[in-house]
Design an enzyme around this catalytic site. Structure first.
Site, PDB file in Angstrom:
ATOM      1  N   LYS A 176       0.901  -1.174   0.000  1.00 61.02           N
ATOM      2  CA  LYS A 176       0.000   0.000   0.000  1.00 61.02           C
ATOM      3  C   LYS A 176       0.931   1.213   0.000  1.00 61.02           C
ATOM      4  O   LYS A 176       1.349   1.688   1.062  1.00 61.02           O
ATOM      5  CB  LYS A 176      -0.888  -0.034   1.247  1.00 61.02           C
ATOM      6  CG  LYS A 176      -2.199   0.733   1.167  1.00 61.02           C
ATOM      7  CD  LYS A 176      -2.081   2.193   0.814  1.00 61.02           C
ATOM      8  CE  LYS A 176      -1.595   3.055   1.955  1.00 61.02           C
ATOM      9  NZ  LYS A 176      -1.382   4.474   1.524  1.00 61.02           N
ATOM     10  N   CYS A 284      13.994  10.759   6.781  1.00 58.02           N
ATOM     11  CA  CYS A 284      13.895  10.433   8.211  1.00 58.02           C
ATOM     12  C   CYS A 284      15.266  10.453   8.861  1.00 58.02           C
ATOM     13  O   CYS A 284      15.374  10.464  10.074  1.00 58.02           O
ATOM     14  CB  CYS A 284      13.250   9.075   8.406  1.00 58.02           C
ATOM     15  SG  CYS A 284      14.302   7.729   7.860  1.00 58.02           S
ATOM     16  N   GLU A 383       9.263  17.289  14.390  1.00 52.24           N
ATOM     17  CA  GLU A 383       9.799  16.967  13.064  1.00 52.24           C
ATOM     18  C   GLU A 383       9.221  17.954  12.048  1.00 52.24           C
ATOM     19  O   GLU A 383       8.005  18.035  11.882  1.00 52.24           O
ATOM     20  CB  GLU A 383       9.428  15.531  12.671  1.00 52.24           C
ATOM     21  CG  GLU A 383      10.037  15.129  11.347  1.00 52.24           C
ATOM     22  CD  GLU A 383       9.725  13.697  10.930  1.00 52.24           C
ATOM     23  OE1 GLU A 383       8.567  13.268  11.089  1.00 52.24           O
ATOM     24  OE2 GLU A 383      10.642  13.004  10.451  1.00 52.24           O
TER      25      GLU A 383
HETATM   26  P1  NAD Z   1       2.522   9.346   6.849  1.00 50.37           P
HETATM   27  O1  NAD Z   1       2.586   8.778   8.213  1.00 50.37           O
HETATM   28  O2  NAD Z   1       1.624  10.504   6.617  1.00 50.37           O
HETATM   29  O3  NAD Z   1       2.058   8.230   5.785  1.00 50.37           O
HETATM   30  C1  NAD Z   1       2.695   6.976   5.723  1.00 50.37           C
HETATM   31  C2  NAD Z   1       1.718   5.940   5.192  1.00 50.37           C
HETATM   32  O4  NAD Z   1       0.626   5.832   6.106  1.00 50.37           O
HETATM   33  C3  NAD Z   1       1.115   6.297   3.841  1.00 50.37           C
HETATM   34  O5  NAD Z   1       1.026   5.129   3.066  1.00 50.37           O
HETATM   35  C4  NAD Z   1      -0.246   6.838   4.189  1.00 50.37           C
HETATM   36  O6  NAD Z   1      -1.214   6.609   3.179  1.00 50.37           O
HETATM   37  C5  NAD Z   1      -0.607   6.064   5.431  1.00 50.37           C
HETATM   38  N1  NAD Z   1      -1.471   6.822   6.335  1.00 50.37           N
HETATM   39  C6  NAD Z   1      -1.519   8.159   6.478  1.00 50.37           C
HETATM   40  N2  NAD Z   1      -2.420   8.494   7.421  1.00 50.37           N
HETATM   41  C7  NAD Z   1      -2.937   7.339   7.893  1.00 50.37           C
HETATM   42  C8  NAD Z   1      -3.903   7.031   8.896  1.00 50.37           C
HETATM   43  N3  NAD Z   1      -4.510   7.983   9.601  1.00 50.37           N
HETATM   44  N4  NAD Z   1      -4.175   5.736   9.122  1.00 50.37           N
HETATM   45  C9  NAD Z   1      -3.563   4.761   8.419  1.00 50.37           C
HETATM   46  N5  NAD Z   1      -2.649   5.000   7.461  1.00 50.37           N
HETATM   47  C10 NAD Z   1      -2.327   6.271   7.202  1.00 50.37           C
HETATM   48  O7  NAD Z   1       4.025   9.682   6.416  1.00 50.37           O
HETATM   49  P2  NAD Z   1       4.518  10.471   5.131  1.00 50.37           P
HETATM   50  O8  NAD Z   1       4.162  11.920   5.303  1.00 50.37           O
HETATM   51  O9  NAD Z   1       4.081   9.781   3.913  1.00 50.37           O
HETATM   52  O10 NAD Z   1       6.098  10.269   5.252  1.00 50.37           O
HETATM   53  C11 NAD Z   1       6.928  11.088   6.019  1.00 50.37           C
HETATM   54  C12 NAD Z   1       7.158  10.500   7.393  1.00 50.37           C
HETATM   55  O11 NAD Z   1       7.750   9.213   7.287  1.00 50.37           O
HETATM   56  C13 NAD Z   1       8.146  11.322   8.223  1.00 50.37           C
HETATM   57  O12 NAD Z   1       7.663  11.393   9.533  1.00 50.37           O
HETATM   58  C14 NAD Z   1       9.427  10.522   8.149  1.00 50.37           C
HETATM   59  O13 NAD Z   1      10.316  10.733   9.225  1.00 50.37           O
HETATM   60  C15 NAD Z   1       8.881   9.132   8.150  1.00 50.37           C
HETATM   61  N6  NAD Z   1       9.856   8.177   7.641  1.00 50.37           N
HETATM   62  C16 NAD Z   1      10.465   7.349   8.537  1.00 50.37           C
HETATM   63  C17 NAD Z   1      11.431   6.449   8.109  1.00 50.37           C
HETATM   64  C18 NAD Z   1      12.134   5.559   9.100  1.00 50.37           C
HETATM   65  O14 NAD Z   1      12.822   4.640   8.692  1.00 50.37           O
HETATM   66  N7  NAD Z   1      11.995   5.782  10.398  1.00 50.37           N
HETATM   67  C19 NAD Z   1      11.756   6.380   6.746  1.00 50.37           C
HETATM   68  C20 NAD Z   1      11.096   7.224   5.851  1.00 50.37           C
HETATM   69  C21 NAD Z   1      10.143   8.118   6.319  1.00 50.37           C
END
Ligand code: NAD
Length: 498
Positions: A176, A284, A383
């Site tokens: 997804k 991240c 962040e």
């Molecule tokens: P996000 O949390 O908004 O979304 C991530 C995924 O979750 C997406 O597929 C999205 O569709 C889904 N999602 C969003 N809201 C949801 C909800 N309420 N319920 C269920 N699923 C939901 O993150 P983003 O904005 O796409 O990515 C950036 C974030 O990811 C930053 O916080 C970054 O630090 C983090 N990140 C972490 C790592 C790591 O290894 N720790 C790596 C890459 C990115």
């Protein structure tokens, strides 16, 4: 690609559009144009994809690991063949520079190379005669249908953190992807089909919370890998584990870069800028707080501002001569820019304001430096996920370590120094799971686990490396005793004498 292009899902080996689904716009962040429509699948549409994956699970789980690895060898060739085209897709839907997209494809390719060695990594343990004539052995079985829910900031690499390992461990996998960047996921699916992966072993479903909720609920899903922001990671972990799934959930971050007074300043400034402004700060592992120790602070801030001001900021799609591209969405740019107002309101100094360089067409903001940030200010705690570097001044290394201890996250941190003792103290005591010594972004490569700590990770087994293999398998232990046949023996069977 046009605004009316409908991004397909992949079910049972076939790409198909989902006519019944609501849709969301996919943008090219360089231009602000809508380039596609992504379906937001409802629960029933999501369940269909999971069922098809479930149908494929049994046969794939019993396919030889050697055969499963061969798919990865073929996939490796195909990624190399399409390397630049894949990078173009990432740049178009994400906005990062072509150089950054190529680096991302390379990291994903390394995950495939890691998975090529799966037969070795799936080997179990044996111990003969563990008790009397009993032999013991463990073997690794697939965990079952596995799901990956991925963020927008690495459209190719983060899915590839999961897919090659999950699949070669014998699992059907449902991706997804982020609804903001669904196009790279489709290319991954096309390449896996071309590599000869049987239908249903890899599927793609697009959607938002509704789709994710169904994936977390569906009884056929055994394991969930999540990467995204901390609040969603925590909720995925809690819901998934409550529903009996195995879950690994990587969250957000706030990464510190400690610059000691003895650091090579020219090199450190370049490294800090690369860490803070690479991918426009949307990593991240981006360094978002420079901790200037002792006398280094004034020169560091001056040189950082001078260096950052030389970076070429602009649209990246079709333009190789850009150092930093746009943010993912207009709203995200406004949110990031808003932190400069917060900084001023909290009493910090905005020494480089990237808002001057914004371009109304794309979602651009230039590099920003905010000096004299205090650890309790929002800029030091939250962040931002954009090119805003906060500078916190610390008296000595102990004070820098204390700043790390206050941070709720714990993904990565780096120190810049020429002093081995300071480096060792930092490595031993800094409150984060991935440490760099004179390294700008200490992100481990495929063979090592991605060991975020604290609120940067929820779960037990991290993504990548041997822990990834453990996550996607479950062990079975067998104890074996064979009795000597009475008919063939002139002696008493062994068990009779026990
Ligand atoms: P996000 O949390 O908004 O979304 C991530 C995924 O979750 C997406 O597929 C999205 O569709 C889904 N999602 C969003 N809201 C949801 C909800 N309420 N319920 C269920 N699923 C939901 O993150 P983003 O904005 O796409 O990515 C950036 C974030 O990811 C930053 O916080 C970054 O630090 C983090 N990140 C972490 C790592 C790591 O290894 N720790 C790596 C890459 C990115």
């Amino acid at each position: 690609m046009t605004a009316s292009f409908h991004v397909p899902c992949l079910t049972a080996g076939k790409f198909h559009t989902v006519a019944s689904a609501k849709t969301a716009d996919v943008f090219n962040p360089s231009t602000g144009d809508v380039i596609a429509q992504v379906p937001l699948c409802n629960a029933a549409e999501t369940a269909k994809v999971v069922s098809a994956a479930s149908d494929a699970q049994a046969a794939w789980g019993t396919t030889s690991p050697v055969e499963r690895a061969r798919v990865m060898f073929r996939l490796r060739q195909l990624i190399e063949r399409d390397f630049d085209e894949l990078a173009t897709v990432v740049t178009r839907e994400h906005g990062k520079t072509m150089a950054e997209s190529r680096a991302e494809i390379q990291r994903g390719l390394e995950m495939v190379e890691f998975a090529c060695g799966i037969p070795n990594m799936l080997m179990g343990n044996t111990l003969a005669n563990i008790a009397g004539t009993v032999d013991a052995e463990t073997v690794r079985h697939p965990v079952g249908v596995s799901v990956g829910i991925t963020p927008y900031n690495f459209p190719f690499m983060v899915p590839m953190w999961m897919i090659p390992v999950a699949i070669t461990c014998g699992n059907a996998f449902v991706l997804k992807p982020s609804e903001k960047v669904p196009l790279s996921a489709v290319r991954i699916g096309e390449l896996l089909m071309e590599a000869g992966l049987p239908a249903g072993v890899f599927s793609i479903v697009h959607g938002d919370k509704t789709c994710v909720d169904e994936l977390l609920r569906h009884p056929d899903v055994a394991a969930v890998s999540f990467v995204g922001s901390t609040s969603i990671a925590r909720s995925i972990y809690e819901t998934g584990t409550r529903n009996g799934k195995r879950v690994q959930a990587a969250g957000g971050a706030k990464n510190h870069l400690i610059i000691m007074p003895d650091a090579n300043l020219d090199q450190s400034v370049k490294a800090v800028a690369a860490s803070a402004y690479g991918c426009a700060g949307q990593r991240c592992m981006a360094g978002s707080i420079a901790v200037a120790v002792g006398s280094v602070a004034d020169s560091l801030v001056n040189q950082l501002c001078d260096h950052a001001a030389t970076l070429c900021v602009g649209p990246t799609d079709g333009n190789e001569d850009v150092d930093m591209g746009p943010l993912i969405r207009r709203e995200h740019r406004e949110r990031v820019a808003g932190y400069l107002d917060i900084a001023q309101a909290e009493g910090a100094d905005v020494t480089l304001d990237g808002r001057c360089e914004t371009d109304p067409e794309g979602f651009l903001i230039g590099p920003c430096v905010v000096d004299r940030v205090q650890p309790e200010m929002r800029l030091a705690r939250e962040e931002i996920f954009g090119p805003v570097l906060s500078v916190v001044r610390a008296e000595n290394l102990e004070a820098a370590l204390a700043i790390g201890r206050q941070c709720p996250f714990g993904n990565g941190a780096s120190i810049f120094t020429q002093d081995g003792y300071a480096a060792r103290e930092f490595k031993q005591h800094f409150n984060a799971g991935m440490i760099g010594i004179n390294v700008s972004v200490p992100a481990p490569m495929a063979w090592f686990p991605f060991t975020g700590w604290n609120q940067s990770f929820f779960g037990d087994l991290h993504i990548q490396g041997a822990e990834g293999v453990q996550f996607y398998t479950r062990q079975k232990t067998t104890l074996t005793r064979w009795f000597r046949s009475i008919d063939e023996s002139h002696q008493d069977p062994v068990w009779k004498s026990q």
